[in-house]
Design a protein around this motif. Structure first.
Motif, mmCIF file in Angstrom:
data_model
loop_
_atom_site.group_PDB
_atom_site.id
_atom_site.type_symbol
_atom_site.label_atom_id
_atom_site.label_comp_id
_atom_site.label_asym_id
_atom_site.label_seq_id
_atom_site.Cartn_x
_atom_site.Cartn_y
_atom_site.Cartn_z
ATOM 1 N N VAL A 47 0.802 -0.862 -0.050
ATOM 2 C CA VAL A 47 -0.209 0.056 0.128
ATOM 3 C C VAL A 47 0.293 1.492 -0.552
ATOM 4 C CG1 VAL A 47 -1.618 1.209 1.509
ATOM 5 C CG2 VAL A 47 -1.748 -0.887 1.511
ATOM 6 N N ILE A 48 0.788 2.046 -1.208
ATOM 7 C CA ILE A 48 1.518 3.394 -1.439
ATOM 8 C C ILE A 48 0.545 4.018 -0.918
ATOM 9 C CG2 ILE A 48 2.963 4.878 -2.777
ATOM 10 C CD1 ILE A 48 3.877 1.988 -3.859
ATOM 11 N N ASP A 49 0.534 5.359 -0.047
ATOM 12 C CA ASP A 49 -0.304 6.764 0.107
ATOM 13 C C ASP A 49 -1.055 6.679 0.221
ATOM 14 O OD1 ASP A 49 2.211 8.439 0.584
ATOM 15 O OD2 ASP A 49 1.937 9.256 -1.729
ATOM 16 N N GLY A 50 -1.632 4.785 0.826
ATOM 17 C CA GLY A 50 -2.895 5.220 1.292
ATOM 18 C C GLY A 50 -3.635 3.366 0.133
ATOM 19 N N ARG A 51 -2.649 3.841 -1.336
ATOM 20 C CA ARG A 51 -3.134 3.178 -1.991
ATOM 21 C C ARG A 51 -2.915 2.156 -2.563
ATOM 22 N NH1 ARG A 51 -4.106 7.893 -6.008
ATOM 23 N NH2 ARG A 51 -5.264 6.293 -7.555
ATOM 24 N N GLN A 52 -3.749 0.989 -2.862
ATOM 25 C CA GLN A 52 -3.492 -0.213 -2.622
ATOM 26 C C GLN A 52 -2.354 -0.419 -4.413
ATOM 27 O OE1 GLN A 52 -3.668 -3.651 -0.834
ATOM 28 N NE2 GLN A 52 -2.002 -4.077 -2.660
ATOM 29 N N LEU A 53 -2.308 -0.915 -4.514
ATOM 30 C CA LEU A 53 -0.816 -1.960 -6.120
ATOM 31 C C LEU A 53 -1.279 -2.687 -6.534
ATOM 32 C CD1 LEU A 53 2.793 -1.301 -5.363
ATOM 33 C CD2 LEU A 53 1.201 0.772 -6.461
ATOM 34 N N THR A 54 -1.628 -2.869 -7.729
ATOM 35 C CA THR A 54 -2.247 -4.474 -8.163
ATOM 36 C C THR A 54 -0.862 -4.340 -9.371
ATOM 37 O OG1 THR A 54 -3.744 -2.464 -9.939
ATOM 38 C CG2 THR A 54 -4.866 -3.915 -8.041
ATOM 39 N N PHE A 55 -1.459 -5.597 -9.278
ATOM 40 C CA PHE A 55 -0.006 -5.706 -10.959
ATOM 41 C C PHE A 55 -1.222 -6.890 -11.495
ATOM 42 C CE2 PHE A 55 2.513 -9.007 -12.938
ATOM 43 C CZ PHE A 55 3.240 -8.753 -13.222
ATOM 44 N N THR A 56 -1.177 -6.569 -13.176
ATOM 45 C CA THR A 56 -2.284 -6.770 -14.138
ATOM 46 C C THR A 56 -1.816 -7.349 -15.134
ATOM 47 O OG1 THR A 56 -1.592 -4.718 -15.610
ATOM 48 C CG2 THR A 56 -3.553 -4.523 -13.817
ATOM 49 N N GLY A 57 0.061 -7.853 -14.960
ATOM 50 C CA GLY A 57 0.573 -8.901 -16.109
ATOM 51 C C GLY A 57 -0.169 -10.524 -15.691
ATOM 52 N N THR A 58 0.357 -11.098 -17.108
ATOM 53 C CA THR A 58 -0.067 -12.383 -17.637
ATOM 54 C C THR A 58 0.872 -13.158 -17.439
ATOM 55 O OG1 THR A 58 -0.932 -12.214 -19.312
ATOM 56 C CG2 THR A 58 -1.963 -11.688 -17.673
ATOM 57 N N GLY A 59 1.056 -13.504 -17.642
ATOM 58 C CA GLY A 59 2.099 -15.087 -17.648
ATOM 59 C C GLY A 59 1.903 -15.219 -19.685
ATOM 60 N N GLY A 60 0.950 -15.153 -20.240
ATOM 61 C CA GLY A 60 0.552 -15.917 -21.233
ATOM 62 C C GLY A 60 1.509 -14.362 -22.128
ATOM 63 N N ALA A 61 1.502 -12.872 -21.577
ATOM 64 C CA ALA A 61 1.911 -12.419 -22.304
ATOM 65 C C ALA A 61 3.201 -11.974 -22.009
ATOM 66 C CB ALA A 61 1.221 -10.576 -21.487
ATOM 67 N N LEU A 62 4.107 -12.262 -20.609
ATOM 68 C CA LEU A 62 4.999 -12.429 -20.515
ATOM 69 C C LEU A 62 6.760 -13.169 -21.411
ATOM 70 C CD1 LEU A 62 7.564 -10.998 -18.718
ATOM 71 C CD2 LEU A 62 7.062 -12.006 -17.251
ATOM 72 N N PHE A 63 5.293 -14.427 -21.533
ATOM 73 C CA PHE A 63 5.935 -16.021 -22.470
ATOM 74 C C PHE A 63 6.277 -15.185 -24.118
ATOM 75 C CE2 PHE A 63 5.431 -19.330 -24.622
ATOM 76 C CZ PHE A 63 6.460 -20.431 -24.286
ATOM 77 N N GLY A 64 5.941 -14.393 -24.726
ATOM 78 C CA GLY A 64 6.201 -13.696 -25.792
ATOM 79 C C GLY A 64 7.656 -13.431 -25.771
ATOM 80 N N LYS A 65 7.656 -12.283 -24.332
ATOM 81 C CA LYS A 65 8.479 -11.325 -24.643
ATOM 82 C C LYS A 65 9.739 -12.342 -23.724
ATOM 83 C CE LYS A 65 6.865 -6.839 -24.010
ATOM 84 N NZ LYS A 65 7.142 -6.226 -25.237
ATOM 85 N N PHE A 66 9.481 -12.911 -23.638
ATOM 86 C CA PHE A 66 10.757 -14.030 -22.495
ATOM 87 C C PHE A 66 10.890 -14.605 -24.198
ATOM 88 C CE2 PHE A 66 11.451 -15.596 -18.235
ATOM 89 C CZ PHE A 66 11.186 -14.833 -17.666
ATOM 90 N N ILE A 67 10.180 -15.784 -25.140
ATOM 91 C CA ILE A 67 11.062 -16.276 -25.971
ATOM 92 C C ILE A 67 12.002 -14.640 -26.804
ATOM 93 C CG2 ILE A 67 10.279 -16.818 -28.615
ATOM 94 C CD1 ILE A 67 9.836 -18.814 -25.210
ATOM 95 N N LYS A 68 11.177 -13.772 -26.953
ATOM 96 C CA LYS A 68 12.064 -12.447 -27.705
ATOM 97 C C LYS A 68 13.049 -12.407 -27.780
ATOM 98 C CE LYS A 68 10.821 -8.902 -27.833
ATOM 99 N NZ LYS A 68 10.766 -7.114 -28.200
ATOM 100 N N TRP A 69 12.971 -12.361 -26.092
ATOM 101 C CA TRP A 69 14.674 -11.885 -25.293
ATOM 102 C C TRP A 69 15.553 -13.088 -25.003
ATOM 103 C CZ3 TRP A 69 11.293 -9.500 -20.155
ATOM 104 C CH2 TRP A 69 10.869 -8.409 -20.838
ATOM 105 N N TRP A 70 14.939 -13.988 -25.267
ATOM 106 C CA TRP A 70 15.692 -15.468 -25.406
ATOM 107 C C TRP A 70 16.332 -15.491 -26.352
ATOM 108 C CZ3 TRP A 70 15.602 -20.458 -28.263
ATOM 109 C CH2 TRP A 70 16.255 -20.939 -27.412
ATOM 110 N N LEU A 71 15.724 -15.559 -27.828
ATOM 111 C CA LEU A 71 16.184 -15.068 -28.973
ATOM 112 C C LEU A 71 17.643 -14.120 -29.353
ATOM 113 C CD1 LEU A 71 13.248 -16.108 -31.137
ATOM 114 C CD2 LEU A 71 15.164 -17.627 -31.143
#
Length: 100
Positions: A47-71
């Motif tokens: 919680v920052i300044d009384g407001r909750q943080l949220t994370f909206t990333g998904t494994g599926g979205a990151l998987f494409g990035k991982f493949i690109k970065w790996w290559l």
């Protein structure tokens, strides 16, 4: 305003073990999902300044990035690997938001 982190040691140990099992048993293919699971746990407990943080990333979205970065790392004989930490941090931050 007050900022705080409410996560506990048992929760951290649990999410670390779970994410490690996911990575090991999928031979690394589950890494994007494990990364998202861990970051989601951290933001859920922040919680920052009384407001909750949220994370909206998904494994599926990151998987494409991982493949690109790996290559790119293979093609550049490892040189691109120097930027991987920065790319990952940028991706995580771009998917971390303050709840309304």
């Amino acid at each position: 305003m007050e900022s705080k982190f409410s996560g506990g040691l048992l929760g951290l140990i649990g999410i670390s073990i779970l994410s490690s099992f996911l990575i090991v048993f999928t031979l690394g293919i589950g890494t994007p999902w494990a990364v998202c699971m861990v970051h989601r746990w951290y933001t859920k407990h922040t919680v920052i300044d009384g407001r909750q943080l949220t994370f909206t990333g998904t494994g599926g979205a990151l998987f494409g990035k991982f493949i690109k970065w790996w290559l790119l790392t293979i093609i550049t004989l490892g040189i691109f690997g120097l930027w991987l930490g920065l790319r990952m941090k940028a991706w995580v931050v771009s998917h971390t938001h303050v709840a309304n």
